[in-house]
Design an enzyme around this catalytic site. Sequence first.
Site, PDB file in Angstrom:
ATOM      1  CG  HIS A   1      -2.157  -0.745   0.843  1.00  0.00           C
ATOM      2  ND1 HIS A   1      -2.957  -0.897   1.906  1.00  0.00           N
ATOM      3  CD2 HIS A   1      -2.444  -1.664  -0.114  1.00  0.00           C
ATOM      4  CE1 HIS A   1      -4.119  -1.852   1.531  1.00  0.00           C
ATOM      5  NE2 HIS A   1      -3.646  -2.402   0.378  1.00  0.00           N
TER       6      HIS A   1
ATOM      7  CE  LYS B   1     -10.338  -4.294   4.617  1.00  0.00           C
ATOM      8  NZ  LYS B   1      -9.742  -5.659   4.790  1.00  0.00           N
TER       9      LYS B   1
ATOM     10  CG  ASP C   1      -8.575  -8.734   6.968  1.00  0.00           C
ATOM     11  OD1 ASP C   1      -8.475  -7.971   5.875  1.00  0.00           O
ATOM     12  OD2 ASP C   1      -9.356  -9.314   7.082  1.00  0.00           O
TER      13      ASP C   1
END
Length: 372
Positions: free
Chosen positions: A78, A96, A178
Amino acid sequence: MGDPHGVGIVGLGFISRAYLETLAGHPAVRIVAVADLDPARAAAAAAAIPGAEAVSVEGLLRHPEVTTVLNLTIPAAHAEISGAAIEAGRNVYGEKPLTATFPQGRSIIDRAAAAGVRVGCAPDTVLGIGTQTARAAIEGGLIGRPMAASAVMVTPGHERWHPEPDFYYAPGGGPLLDMGPYYLSALVHLLGPVRAVIGAASRLRDVRIIGSGPRQGQRIPVEVPTHVTGVLEHADGALTTLTTSFDGVGTTAAPIEVHGEAGTLAVPDPNHFDGTVRRRALDDPEWRALEPRAGYVAAARGVGLIDLVRADDTRPPRASGELALHVLDIMTALLRSAEEGRRIELTTTAERPAPVPLTPAEEWRSALTVRR
């Protein structure tokens, strides 16, 4: 609204299908380029999207029609992909968590501000009628002053169904990083930002076994805690108890409950957009379902990116990078608290995003500017 907003997608794994169902053909955006480590996967995705090109990541970042990069890579990538997009002068909307570590997340937000580009981040599920109806009920005084909350997520682990689950058990994964963003983003909408946390965590298994797909039966290492629990001190004094676990079969607990002086709300799973909010009043022994009163109706993954595209100087994006950074701060502080055995005060805060008015599906799916 003028021409559709040009979007380039990096990462075409499992979650990309849900985004494509929402974004492909939406009049507010146009997917102009896609990229993946597997060129064949990128080519297949592009072939199914009219006008989209399959390109390299570098080619996507240089593409003249890409205004916003949708970063759907694994958590470990990310920061790299979002940072490269910012350096190329592109907005970023990512899956996310914002990044795998808090310093990386802080850097992404700071670099975006310096470059004058926007950062948005999942989850956008909290913009649906489930969480938003609960927020409207709280703000409407239906439970009186909120005093406390609980949030519970218990599953036996994603390796049972995901064919490539390695990243769930690597740094940047685990049940908290997560699944925690769904619950924590919802809690900020409902109760406001968090000022301090106390956490505890465990990892009782060192390996997991893949349960489906071509790698079924393969053992993968576990490098992160798989059961994380803690207490969140909200800035207004409310306390939330949080449990996220890949170590249980199931639970009968409500995903989120908010307790007030005059009643309690049972809030539906924040991993979903919809769901029924139930209220039990102090003087009523029955749980009563509330009619939807706020949120994007029949929303789907990607509505947060559409919300970002339609935001302006008078209303920031609701699924913002600043909120994602605060959520990341909460999660990493919980893990650090568990490791160090102490209460930790956060270094960030976040404004509660603007509530979402009850918005029919035909409205947010159209090219019209939705109600603010």
